[in-house]
Design a protein around this motif. Sequence first.
Motif, PDB file in Angstrom:
ATOM      1  N   ASP A   1      17.139  -0.908 -13.322  1.00  0.00           N
ATOM      2  CA  ASP A   1      15.808  -0.445 -12.955  1.00  0.00           C
ATOM      3  C   ASP A   1      15.366  -1.028 -11.617  1.00  0.00           C
ATOM      4  OD1 ASP A   1      15.834  -2.908 -14.286  1.00  0.00           O
ATOM      5  OD2 ASP A   1      13.817  -2.674 -15.080  1.00  0.00           O
ATOM      6  N   LEU A   2      15.701  -2.297 -11.369  1.00  0.00           N
ATOM      7  CA  LEU A   2      15.334  -2.907 -10.088  1.00  0.00           C
ATOM      8  C   LEU A   2      16.139  -2.317  -8.939  1.00  0.00           C
ATOM      9  CD1 LEU A   2      14.220  -5.001 -12.236  1.00  0.00           C
ATOM     10  CD2 LEU A   2      14.532  -6.720 -10.439  1.00  0.00           C
ATOM     11  N   ALA A   3      17.414  -2.049  -9.170  1.00  0.00           N
ATOM     12  CA  ALA A   3      18.226  -1.435  -8.119  1.00  0.00           C
ATOM     13  C   ALA A   3      17.718  -0.033  -7.795  1.00  0.00           C
ATOM     14  CB  ALA A   3      19.688  -1.383  -8.562  1.00  0.00           C
ATOM     15  N   ALA A   4      17.341   0.734  -8.819  1.00  0.00           N
ATOM     16  CA  ALA A   4      16.815   2.076  -8.576  1.00  0.00           C
ATOM     17  C   ALA A   4      15.504   2.018  -7.799  1.00  0.00           C
ATOM     18  CB  ALA A   4      16.613   2.804  -9.902  1.00  0.00           C
ATOM     19  N   ALA A   5      14.631   1.079  -8.153  1.00  0.00           N
ATOM     20  CA  ALA A   5      13.368   0.941  -7.428  1.00  0.00           C
ATOM     21  C   ALA A   5      13.605   0.527  -5.977  1.00  0.00           C
ATOM     22  CB  ALA A   5      12.469  -0.063  -8.134  1.00  0.00           C
ATOM     23  N   THR A   6      14.623  -0.284  -5.738  1.00  0.00           N
ATOM     24  CA  THR A   6      14.956  -0.680  -4.365  1.00  0.00           C
ATOM     25  C   THR A   6      15.418   0.519  -3.552  1.00  0.00           C
ATOM     26  OG1 THR A   6      15.576  -2.898  -5.119  1.00  0.00           O
ATOM     27  CG2 THR A   6      16.405  -2.204  -2.969  1.00  0.00           C
ATOM     28  N   GLY A   7      16.331   1.314  -4.112  1.00  0.00           N
ATOM     29  CA  GLY A   7      16.756   2.530  -3.430  1.00  0.00           C
ATOM     30  C   GLY A   7      15.600   3.481  -3.202  1.00  0.00           C
ATOM     31  N   PHE A   8      14.707   3.565  -4.175  1.00  0.00           N
ATOM     32  CA  PHE A   8      13.531   4.426  -4.060  1.00  0.00           C
ATOM     33  C   PHE A   8      12.647   3.991  -2.894  1.00  0.00           C
ATOM     34  CE2 PHE A   8       9.087   5.295  -5.158  1.00  0.00           C
ATOM     35  CZ  PHE A   8       9.114   6.666  -5.403  1.00  0.00           C
ATOM     36  N   LEU A   9      12.373   2.697  -2.797  1.00  0.00           N
ATOM     37  CA  LEU A   9      11.529   2.193  -1.710  1.00  0.00           C
ATOM     38  C   LEU A   9      12.151   2.467  -0.343  1.00  0.00           C
ATOM     39  CD1 LEU A   9      10.344  -1.196  -3.232  1.00  0.00           C
ATOM     40  CD2 LEU A   9       8.853   0.667  -2.466  1.00  0.00           C
ATOM     41  N   LEU A  10      13.444   2.265  -0.237  1.00  0.00           N
ATOM     42  CA  LEU A  10      14.116   2.503   1.044  1.00  0.00           C
ATOM     43  C   LEU A  10      14.039   3.977   1.444  1.00  0.00           C
ATOM     44  CD1 LEU A  10      17.218   0.207   0.514  1.00  0.00           C
ATOM     45  CD2 LEU A  10      15.494  -0.073   2.314  1.00  0.00           C
ATOM     46  N   GLN A  11      14.287   4.866   0.481  1.00  0.00           N
ATOM     47  CA  GLN A  11      14.269   6.279   0.809  1.00  0.00           C
ATOM     48  C   GLN A  11      12.848   6.794   1.035  1.00  0.00           C
ATOM     49  OE1 GLN A  11      16.798   7.779   1.680  1.00  0.00           O
ATOM     50  NE2 GLN A  11      16.298   9.966   1.692  1.00  0.00           N
ATOM     51  N   CYS A  12      11.863   6.221   0.363  1.00  0.00           N
ATOM     52  CA  CYS A  12      10.470   6.575   0.671  1.00  0.00           C
ATOM     53  C   CYS A  12      10.148   6.255   2.123  1.00  0.00           C
ATOM     54  CB  CYS A  12       9.517   5.832  -0.268  1.00  0.00           C
ATOM     55  SG  CYS A  12       9.336   6.578  -1.898  1.00  0.00           S
ATOM     56  N   ALA A  13      10.647   5.121   2.623  1.00  0.00           N
ATOM     57  CA  ALA A  13      10.428   4.783   4.031  1.00  0.00           C
ATOM     58  C   ALA A  13      11.140   5.777   4.947  1.00  0.00           C
ATOM     59  CB  ALA A  13      10.898   3.358   4.302  1.00  0.00           C
ATOM     60  N   VAL A  14      12.345   6.195   4.561  1.00  0.00           N
ATOM     61  CA  VAL A  14      13.055   7.200   5.346  1.00  0.00           C
ATOM     62  C   VAL A  14      12.260   8.500   5.392  1.00  0.00           C
ATOM     63  CG1 VAL A  14      15.126   8.650   5.441  1.00  0.00           C
ATOM     64  CG2 VAL A  14      15.333   6.224   4.872  1.00  0.00           C
ATOM     65  N   ARG A  15      11.675   8.893   4.254  1.00  0.00           N
ATOM     66  CA  ARG A  15      10.966  10.160   4.135  1.00  0.00           C
ATOM     67  C   ARG A  15       9.487  10.050   4.524  1.00  0.00           C
ATOM     68  NH1 ARG A  15      13.477  14.192   1.195  1.00  0.00           N
ATOM     69  NH2 ARG A  15      11.816  15.442   2.161  1.00  0.00           N
ATOM     70  N   HIS A  16       9.067   8.890   5.017  1.00  0.00           N
ATOM     71  CA  HIS A  16       7.683   8.680   5.471  1.00  0.00           C
ATOM     72  C   HIS A  16       6.686   8.887   4.333  1.00  0.00           C
ATOM     73  CE1 HIS A  16       8.832   9.580   9.978  1.00  0.00           C
ATOM     74  NE2 HIS A  16       9.597   8.650   9.400  1.00  0.00           N
ATOM     75  N   THR A  17       7.039   8.408   3.143  1.00  0.00           N
ATOM     76  CA  THR A  17       6.144   8.473   1.998  1.00  0.00           C
ATOM     77  C   THR A  17       5.560   7.089   1.749  1.00  0.00           C
ATOM     78  OG1 THR A  17       7.550  10.170   0.983  1.00  0.00           O
ATOM     79  CG2 THR A  17       5.935   9.079  -0.438  1.00  0.00           C
ATOM     80  N   PRO A  18       4.257   6.888   1.928  1.00  0.00           N
ATOM     81  CA  PRO A  18       3.682   5.558   1.696  1.00  0.00           C
ATOM     82  C   PRO A  18       3.673   5.202   0.221  1.00  0.00           C
ATOM     83  CG  PRO A  18       1.964   7.149   2.263  1.00  0.00           C
ATOM     84  CD  PRO A  18       3.265   7.853   2.437  1.00  0.00           C
ATOM     85  N   VAL A  19       3.788   3.892  -0.063  1.00  0.00           N
ATOM     86  CA  VAL A  19       3.905   3.401  -1.439  1.00  0.00           C
ATOM     87  C   VAL A  19       2.934   2.242  -1.641  1.00  0.00           C
ATOM     88  CG1 VAL A  19       5.430   2.373  -3.171  1.00  0.00           C
ATOM     89  CG2 VAL A  19       6.345   4.035  -1.547  1.00  0.00           C
ATOM     90  N   ILE A  20       2.215   2.271  -2.785  1.00  0.00           N
ATOM     91  CA  ILE A  20       1.416   1.122  -3.208  1.00  0.00           C
ATOM     92  C   ILE A  20       2.245   0.333  -4.217  1.00  0.00           C
ATOM     93  CG2 ILE A  20      -0.730   0.321  -4.245  1.00  0.00           C
ATOM     94  CD1 ILE A  20      -2.052   2.910  -3.481  1.00  0.00           C
ATOM     95  N   LEU A  21       2.487  -0.940  -3.928  1.00  0.00           N
ATOM     96  CA  LEU A  21       3.281  -1.803  -4.802  1.00  0.00           C
ATOM     97  C   LEU A  21       2.413  -2.406  -5.891  1.00  0.00           C
ATOM     98  CD1 LEU A  21       5.186  -3.736  -1.979  1.00  0.00           C
ATOM     99  CD2 LEU A  21       6.022  -1.748  -3.267  1.00  0.00           C
ATOM    100  N   ASP A  22       3.034  -2.664  -7.047  1.00  0.00           N
ATOM    101  CA  ASP A  22       2.283  -3.222  -8.173  1.00  0.00           C
ATOM    102  C   ASP A  22       2.569  -4.712  -8.334  1.00  0.00           C
ATOM    103  OD1 ASP A  22       0.523  -3.006 -10.432  1.00  0.00           O
ATOM    104  OD2 ASP A  22       2.285  -3.084 -11.725  1.00  0.00           O
ATOM    105  N   GLY A  23       3.291  -5.076  -9.371  1.00  0.00           N
ATOM    106  CA  GLY A  23       3.451  -6.472  -9.727  1.00  0.00           C
ATOM    107  C   GLY A  23       4.690  -7.131  -9.164  1.00  0.00           C
ATOM    108  N   VAL A  24       5.163  -8.163  -9.864  1.00  0.00           N
ATOM    109  CA  VAL A  24       6.251  -8.983  -9.345  1.00  0.00           C
ATOM    110  C   VAL A  24       7.566  -8.208  -9.285  1.00  0.00           C
ATOM    111  CG1 VAL A  24       6.828  -9.944 -11.627  1.00  0.00           C
ATOM    112  CG2 VAL A  24       7.372 -11.239  -9.564  1.00  0.00           C
ATOM    113  N   VAL A  25       7.770  -7.241 -10.177  1.00  0.00           N
ATOM    114  CA  VAL A  25       9.017  -6.483 -10.155  1.00  0.00           C
ATOM    115  C   VAL A  25       9.091  -5.613  -8.906  1.00  0.00           C
ATOM    116  CG1 VAL A  25      10.363  -4.708 -11.322  1.00  0.00           C
ATOM    117  CG2 VAL A  25       9.319  -6.541 -12.653  1.00  0.00           C
TER     118      VAL A  25
END
Length: 390
Positions: free
Chosen positions: A245-269
Amino acid sequence: MNLDDFTDLIERPDGGVRRDAEERRARVALAPGALGRLDELGEWLAAAQAASPVRPIGRPKVILFAGDHGVAELGVSARPAGTADRLVRAVLAGESPVSVLARGQEVPVRVVDVSLDCDPDTLPEDVVRHRVRRGSGRIDVEDALSAAEVEAALRAGVAIADEEADSGTDLVVLGDLSVGGTTAAATLIAALCGTDASVVTGRGGAPIDDLAWMRKCAAVRDALRRARLVLGDQAELLAAVGGADLAAATGFLLQCAVRHTPVILDGVVSAACALVAQRVAFRAPDWWLPGHASGEPAQLKAFDRMALEPLLDHGVTVGEGVGALLALPLVRSAAALAAELPAYTAPEDGDTGAGAPGDATSGSENPDAAGRSGAAGTAGAAPAPSPDQE
């Protein structure tokens, strides 16, 4: 997958548009600083959207990555090991805190099962179709994932980011549904920040007692010994002491930056995944906004390392994206103010006075002129504030 490719693929948000947004704000009849961080948020959104005035946030979505962690067997969580599917079922039934808040804000919630420890046939197909494995390994004594599994999880995260961008999602609230996930997150943050287990170990979303906290510290300590051997490779680090789950979220964050999609982060994970992603691509954090301070020491350590300042501090520890979702109305308000407050133009040469509120020749900028603020003839000082604003 070569993670180094993200360094070249990720650009910073548009600095020129951000300057345009700053100039436009200077021509609004409000004293500088009167809106506090709302000004900063509006300018961040303008740069992320490459649009000034900024566009309203029309299609936000909550994305929750779900998984179980083998380290929970040690009693490091208030929840029994292997029960993250209960959290998922509560969200799907609309009975969890994030479901209630999302319903009130009319924001859809998407749950992605990456590594739940349950029969996939008991959950909807759209939830389980990206599953990598059943549970992640016990990180204090073994790898969380194989090399093939960490690549599959990263690719799953990239695919989900692409799906959301292609469907028109214009802002993501990122959270997690896990049991044992905060232990893996604390390990990743301690490894990347060079700190000891006791410095980063908190009591989790469902607070644990002192004995459980000591067990959690010991698990993080043991996992850290393994993590320090692979610090030079972020994929190996996620495989050793992360989780699917953490690896998938990491890939997700990286690709959101590639696609210019802003993200609000939540907790420690999500903070841990963001820190790993920053080590992959140093420009990526410019696309993320920390929604709140959860009180977890590892989360604050990660945000401090990335020079990110949380928007809210309400003592919310429940996880599940709740704290980040609470920040969404603030971000939406910043977008509305940046888009709709009228900015007045300076006088042309030979004019007897500047346009001002109430002038027949003045008014708000043409809404069709998005992206052109700051052009020749539009820059200038705002009129003096009214006595109430001074």
